[in-house]
Design a protein around this motif. Structure first.
Motif, short mmCIF file in Angstrom:
data_model
loop_
_atom_site.label_atom_id
_atom_site.label_comp_id
_atom_site.label_asym_id
_atom_site.label_seq_id
_atom_site.Cartn_x
_atom_site.Cartn_y
_atom_site.Cartn_z
N THR A 36 0.85 -1.20 0.00
CA THR A 36 0.00 0.00 0.00
C THR A 36 0.88 1.24 0.00
N TYR A 37 0.41 2.27 -0.66
CA TYR A 37 1.13 3.55 -0.69
C TYR A 37 0.12 4.68 -0.56
N PRO A 38 0.57 5.82 -0.01
CA PRO A 38 -0.36 6.94 0.19
C PRO A 38 -0.56 7.76 -1.08
N LYS A 39 -1.63 8.49 -1.09
CA LYS A 39 -1.91 9.47 -2.15
C LYS A 39 -0.68 10.36 -2.36
N GLY A 40 -0.36 10.61 -3.61
CA GLY A 40 0.78 11.48 -3.91
C GLY A 40 2.07 10.72 -4.16
N HIS A 41 2.11 9.47 -3.73
CA HIS A 41 3.32 8.66 -3.93
C HIS A 41 3.58 8.46 -5.43
N ILE A 42 4.86 8.53 -5.80
CA ILE A 42 5.23 8.25 -7.20
C ILE A 42 5.64 6.77 -7.28
N LEU A 43 4.81 5.99 -7.95
CA LEU A 43 5.00 4.54 -7.97
C LEU A 43 6.06 4.12 -8.98
N LEU A 44 6.01 4.70 -10.17
CA LEU A 44 7.02 4.41 -11.20
C LEU A 44 7.60 5.74 -11.68
N LYS A 45 8.87 5.69 -12.02
CA LYS A 45 9.54 6.93 -12.43
C LYS A 45 10.04 6.84 -13.87
N ALA A 46 9.88 7.94 -14.59
CA ALA A 46 10.26 7.99 -16.00
C ALA A 46 11.75 7.79 -16.20
N LYS A 47 12.52 8.21 -15.23
CA LYS A 47 13.97 8.17 -15.44
C LYS A 47 14.59 6.82 -15.07
N LYS A 48 13.77 5.89 -14.62
CA LYS A 48 14.28 4.59 -14.20
C LYS A 48 13.82 3.46 -15.11
N ILE A 49 14.61 2.40 -15.17
CA ILE A 49 14.11 1.16 -15.75
C ILE A 49 13.42 0.41 -14.63
N GLU A 50 12.10 0.33 -14.70
CA GLU A 50 11.33 -0.23 -13.60
C GLU A 50 11.37 -1.75 -13.62
N THR A 51 11.32 -2.36 -12.44
CA THR A 51 11.47 -3.81 -12.36
C THR A 51 10.22 -4.50 -11.81
N CYS A 74 -3.59 3.92 -2.14
CA CYS A 74 -3.80 2.75 -2.99
C CYS A 74 -3.36 1.44 -2.34
N GLU A 75 -4.13 0.41 -2.65
CA GLU A 75 -3.72 -0.96 -2.34
C GLU A 75 -3.37 -1.65 -3.65
N LEU A 76 -2.18 -2.22 -3.69
CA LEU A 76 -1.67 -2.76 -4.95
C LEU A 76 -1.14 -4.17 -4.79
N TYR A 77 -1.18 -4.93 -5.88
CA TYR A 77 -0.48 -6.20 -5.95
C TYR A 77 0.79 -5.99 -6.76
N GLU A 78 1.92 -6.41 -6.21
CA GLU A 78 3.19 -6.19 -6.90
C GLU A 78 3.73 -7.50 -7.47
N LEU A 79 4.29 -7.40 -8.66
CA LEU A 79 4.89 -8.57 -9.33
C LEU A 79 6.19 -8.13 -9.99
N LYS A 80 7.27 -8.84 -9.69
CA LYS A 80 8.56 -8.50 -10.28
C LYS A 80 8.61 -8.95 -11.74
N THR A 81 9.01 -8.05 -12.60
CA THR A 81 9.09 -8.35 -14.03
C THR A 81 9.95 -9.58 -14.29
N ILE A 101 -3.99 -2.92 -9.59
CA ILE A 101 -4.66 -2.06 -8.62
C ILE A 101 -5.80 -2.79 -7.94
N LYS A 102 -5.66 -2.98 -6.63
CA LYS A 102 -6.74 -3.56 -5.83
C LYS A 102 -7.76 -2.48 -5.49
N LYS A 103 -7.22 -1.34 -5.08
CA LYS A 103 -8.09 -0.22 -4.66
C LYS A 103 -7.36 1.09 -4.91
N GLY A 104 -8.04 2.05 -5.53
CA GLY A 104 -7.46 3.36 -5.74
C GLY A 104 -7.42 3.77 -7.20
N ILE A 105 -6.83 4.93 -7.43
CA ILE A 105 -6.79 5.47 -8.78
C ILE A 105 -5.42 6.14 -8.99
#
Lengths: 187, 187
Positions: free
Chosen positions: B29-44, B98-105, B49-53
DNA sequence: GTCATTTTTTATCATTTGTAAAACGATTCC
DNA sequence: GGAATCGTTTTACAAATGATAAAAAATGAC
């Protein structure tokens, strides 16, 4: 472009898997002006372009809008037919005499369930098309008409030479008159 | 939304395959405003999304442009990172807690090579995202601003309620002033 | 080559959309 | 409660794009 090149560009397959894919591929040719895929049909084939150039367009209200070009090495496909077995939104018109490789969707679907390499090849294909579509979407949303034309000119100079400007303008989301203005400014 | 629902909505898996996929999924889970993925990174990681927008945006020149919204059941992914292992163009910001399910690429890639069902699940995922992106592209190219807003209002009324209008206008490819004008006309 | 047809460019005016600034409303903070 | 902040709407004006018509250029048929 050979069919082996096209297949392996998407995702390199072992010789065995490539052969079982190729077993279902035939070569066909059609003249300029031929409508390869129709919006009102659920299409049952996909094509790889050996030689030539094509466009996808939709008839909206009274005027038609071109939203995709394909050339050597590209895949011609009605995504809606392929993915959802529903009528697509596009007609595909050949803008030159074309040499194509044809593959029946049904044969491919069968292979997806039998050969894990081909399943991953199909995955890679969809992923790559997705990246291309996403890039174009972002461009359409982020850039103004001049920037879009400049970028097309830079990335696909041959396209601008081989295709009528009325199709280019439609593809860029502007009128032909606007495109003329933009071209006049650049000179 | 449960993770089983999300997985099976993409492509129904056998219990065995679904379990081997779920073995790699964790809840975060992460709070409102959190940056989940960043443009400058290669995300892994990718997220469901379980809950949120959430929204995806790019910083172009001086102003940022929102080009995607995700909500319950949607997949949050940097396509460029996922497909090409390159930096993406998007930051993903949580617009609600948000409540999220995470999966490593990396785990997923491994499964793609081991389990043909999961390979086809990955294919279906890409294909479905492709259809969505293509539809949006066509909309952006074919329809004017009012039509695009009307359609958003019709198809995702909750989105318009839950998200700031400056993000909506950006998503529609127009300025906030234009959106205000459109909204004033409708009333 | 000549003529007919199609495509592209140019010109004019109307409409849409953008920019900048101000006003308004709601929310938050002290 | 009042000040400050943030998001949205409104206004006035500027710039970009569209619609239409006509001219110019290119293409194709014979």
């Amino acid at each position: 472009m050979t069919i082996d090149q096209i297949i392996n560009k998407i995702y390199p397959l072992s010789e065995a898997s490539r052969e079982s894919l190729k077993k279902h591929i035939t070569e066909v040719t059609y003249p300029k002006g031929h409508i390869l895929l129709k919006a009102k049909k659920i299409e049952t084939s996909i094509y790889f372009i050996k030689k030539g150039i094509v466009r996808a367009f939709s008839n909206l209200a009274d005027n038609e809008v071109t939203f995709w070009f394909g050339k050597e090495g590209d895949t011609v496909i009605s995504m809606k037919s392929y993915v959802a077995r529903k009528k697509g939104y596009e007609d595909i018109e050949l803008l030159e005499n074309c040499e194509l490789y044809e593959l029946k969707t049904q044969d491919l679907q069968k292979l997806f369930n039998e050969d894990i390499q081909i399943a991953n090849w199909g995955r890679k294909f969809a992923e790559q098309e997705l990246i291309k579509t996403e890039e174009r979407l972002i461009f359409l949303q982020f850039k103004n008409a001049s920037e879009r034309y400049a970028s097309l000119l830079k990335n696909s100079p041959d396209l601008v030479k081989r295709v009528q400007l009325r199709h280019i303008s439609s593809y860029l989301g502007i009128t032909q008159v606007s495109l003329s203005r933009i071209r006049a400014e650049i000179k």
